[in-house]
Motif scaffolding. Structure first.
Motif, PDB file in Angstrom:
ATOM      1  N   HIS A  40      13.937  81.719  -2.517  1.00 57.58           N
ATOM      2  CA  HIS A  40      13.792  81.272  -1.131  1.00 57.58           C
ATOM      3  C   HIS A  40      12.342  81.170  -0.666  1.00 57.58           C
ATOM      4  CE1 HIS A  40      18.098  81.596  -0.645  1.00 57.58           C
ATOM      5  NE2 HIS A  40      18.063  82.836  -1.083  1.00 57.58           N
ATOM      6  N   ASN A  67      14.070  80.395   9.007  1.00 58.94           N
ATOM      7  CA  ASN A  67      15.479  80.574   8.663  1.00 58.94           C
ATOM      8  C   ASN A  67      15.675  81.739   7.692  1.00 58.94           C
ATOM      9  OD1 ASN A  67      18.237  79.694   8.887  1.00 58.94           O
ATOM     10  ND2 ASN A  67      18.063  78.964   6.772  1.00 58.94           N
ATOM     11  N   THR A  68      14.801  81.850   6.709  1.00 56.02           N
ATOM     12  CA  THR A  68      14.880  82.972   5.765  1.00 56.02           C
ATOM     13  C   THR A  68      14.704  84.297   6.487  1.00 56.02           C
ATOM     14  OG1 THR A  68      14.090  81.642   3.893  1.00 56.02           O
ATOM     15  CG2 THR A  68      13.815  84.032   3.730  1.00 56.02           C
ATOM     16  N   GLU A  71      17.939  85.190   8.249  1.00 58.93           N
ATOM     17  CA  GLU A  71      18.969  85.620   7.306  1.00 58.93           C
ATOM     18  C   GLU A  71      18.692  87.018   6.763  1.00 58.93           C
ATOM     19  OE1 GLU A  71      21.862  84.111   6.358  1.00 58.93           O
ATOM     20  OE2 GLU A  71      21.470  82.634   7.924  1.00 58.93           O
ATOM     21  N   LYS A  74      20.656  89.734   8.472  1.00 56.11           N
ATOM     22  CA  LYS A  74      22.115  89.666   8.527  1.00 56.11           C
ATOM     23  C   LYS A  74      22.756  90.449   7.385  1.00 56.11           C
ATOM     24  CE  LYS A  74      22.174  85.003  10.571  1.00 56.11           C
ATOM     25  NZ  LYS A  74      22.642  83.606  10.363  1.00 56.11           N
ATOM     26  N   SER A  77      24.121  88.043   4.000  1.00 59.33           N
ATOM     27  CA  SER A  77      23.546  86.751   4.367  1.00 59.33           C
ATOM     28  C   SER A  77      23.602  85.800   3.172  1.00 59.33           C
ATOM     29  CB  SER A  77      22.091  86.924   4.807  1.00 59.33           C
ATOM     30  OG  SER A  77      21.255  87.139   3.681  1.00 59.33           O
ATOM     31  N   TYR A  78      23.298  84.537   3.426  1.00 59.72           N
ATOM     32  CA  TYR A  78      23.341  83.550   2.348  1.00 59.72           C
ATOM     33  C   TYR A  78      22.204  83.758   1.353  1.00 59.72           C
ATOM     34  CZ  TYR A  78      19.343  80.607   3.672  1.00 59.72           C
ATOM     35  OH  TYR A  78      18.088  80.130   3.914  1.00 59.72           O
ATOM     36  N   TYR A  80      21.257  86.351  -0.610  1.00 63.59           N
ATOM     37  CA  TYR A  80      21.710  86.905  -1.889  1.00 63.59           C
ATOM     38  C   TYR A  80      23.153  87.402  -1.849  1.00 63.59           C
ATOM     39  CZ  TYR A  80      16.700  86.759  -2.567  1.00 63.59           C
ATOM     40  OH  TYR A  80      15.397  86.326  -2.630  1.00 63.59           O
ATOM     41  N   ARG A  81      23.826  87.231  -0.706  1.00 57.98           N
ATOM     42  CA  ARG A  81      25.207  87.704  -0.540  1.00 57.98           C
ATOM     43  C   ARG A  81      25.311  89.199  -0.818  1.00 57.98           C
ATOM     44  NH1 ARG A  81      28.103  85.233   2.583  1.00 57.98           N
ATOM     45  NH2 ARG A  81      29.975  85.972   1.535  1.00 57.98           N
ATOM     46  N   TYR A 164      30.575  88.824  -2.909  1.00 61.54           N
ATOM     47  CA  TYR A 164      29.455  89.695  -2.560  1.00 61.54           C
ATOM     48  C   TYR A 164      29.585  90.973  -3.389  1.00 61.54           C
ATOM     49  CZ  TYR A 164      33.046  91.748   0.497  1.00 61.54           C
ATOM     50  OH  TYR A 164      34.200  92.301   0.983  1.00 61.54           O
TER      51      TYR A 164
END
Length: 255
Positions: A40, A67-68, A71, A74, A77-78, A80-81, A164
């Motif tokens: 990323h 955006n990174t 995330e 969170k 998050s997208y 690394y799940r 995940y």
């Protein structure tokens, strides 16, 4: 005549050593203000005025996008799940260190001296043995003592069948100190030696700070320069002994 023949050879070797040293210096300069070739990261660091919350200290010069940074805060998050709550809800004071760790990894342009090439599907470079300031590591360990996990190395060995990470079969949940009995164990083992516990303190200019006040500037810039220059000196010192050894060999051959 034989002795005269050695003179151009000696001059050539001196020139070769100088070129080798120059290349080492340039290589070390390339370690400053760089981004990893990873999943990323931006190609080059630059300003990001809207970095989110704990990633905001890097907004003047960052390897991560807005955006990174969002995330990074969170759960699952997208990026690394990754599920921080794999052994029940992680304490907020513990999770903030993992968020800060993610921000440092994704956003910092000052990790060049510790970037290594890797052959992995999700990245071509990683960090290895970044000297993390002892207070940052100690506080991370202290704040996670009441949280639970089931593994000491979080880079591998998870069950990803749900999309995940979940604890693998046979792995039991225990308090952090069961898997990480010391601050060094936590900082060094959890991400496969990405970090190394430093004996230096925050503000020393000799260790990377995970936490810092951007109003006071980015202290990790000085740290990166120090280690890059140390590597440059090592390159210089390594080039000249080689030239001297070859010079002596040629002198012996032609004498």
């Amino acid at each position: 005549m034989a002795h005269l023949m050695t003179v151009p050879w000696l001059l050539l070797l001196i020139w070769m050593a100088h070129c080798a040293a120059s290349r080492a210096t340039r290589a070390r300069a390339d370690l400053l203000n760089v981004c990893m070739d990873a999943k990323h990261h931006k190609e080059k660091p630059g300003p990001e005025d809207n970095l989110h919350n704990q990633c905001s200290p890097w907004k003047k010069n960052s390897c991560c996008s807005t955006n990174t940074s969002q995330e990074a805060h969170k759960d699952i998050s997208y990026l690394y799940r990754f599920n921080w709550d794999h052994c029940g809800t992680m304490a907020a004071e513990c999770k903030r260190h993992f968020i800060q760790d993610t921000c440092l990894y994704e956003c910092s342009p000052n990790l060049g001296p510790w970037i290594q090439q890797v052959d992995q599907s999700w990245r071509k470079e990683r960090i290895l043995d970044v000297p993390l300031c002892k207070e940052d590591c100690q506080q991370w360990w202290e704040d996670c003592r009441t949280s639970f996990t089931c593994k000491s190395n979080w880079h591998k060995g998870w069950d990803w069948t749900s999309g995940y990470n979940q604890c693998p079969v046979g792995a039991s949940c225990h308090p952090f100190h069961f898997y990480f009995p010391t601050p060094a164990a936590l900082c060094e083992e959890i991400w496969t030696h990405s970090y190394k516990l430093s004996n230096y303190s925050r503000g020393s200019g000799r260790c990377i700070q995970m936490w810092f006040d951007p109003a006071q500037g980015n202290p990790n810039e000085e740290v990166a320069r120090f280690y890059a220059e140390a590597m440059s000196r090592a390159g210089l010192h390594g080039a000249w002994p080689l030239a001297c050894s070859l010079s002596l060999m040629l002198f012996w051959v032609f004498s």
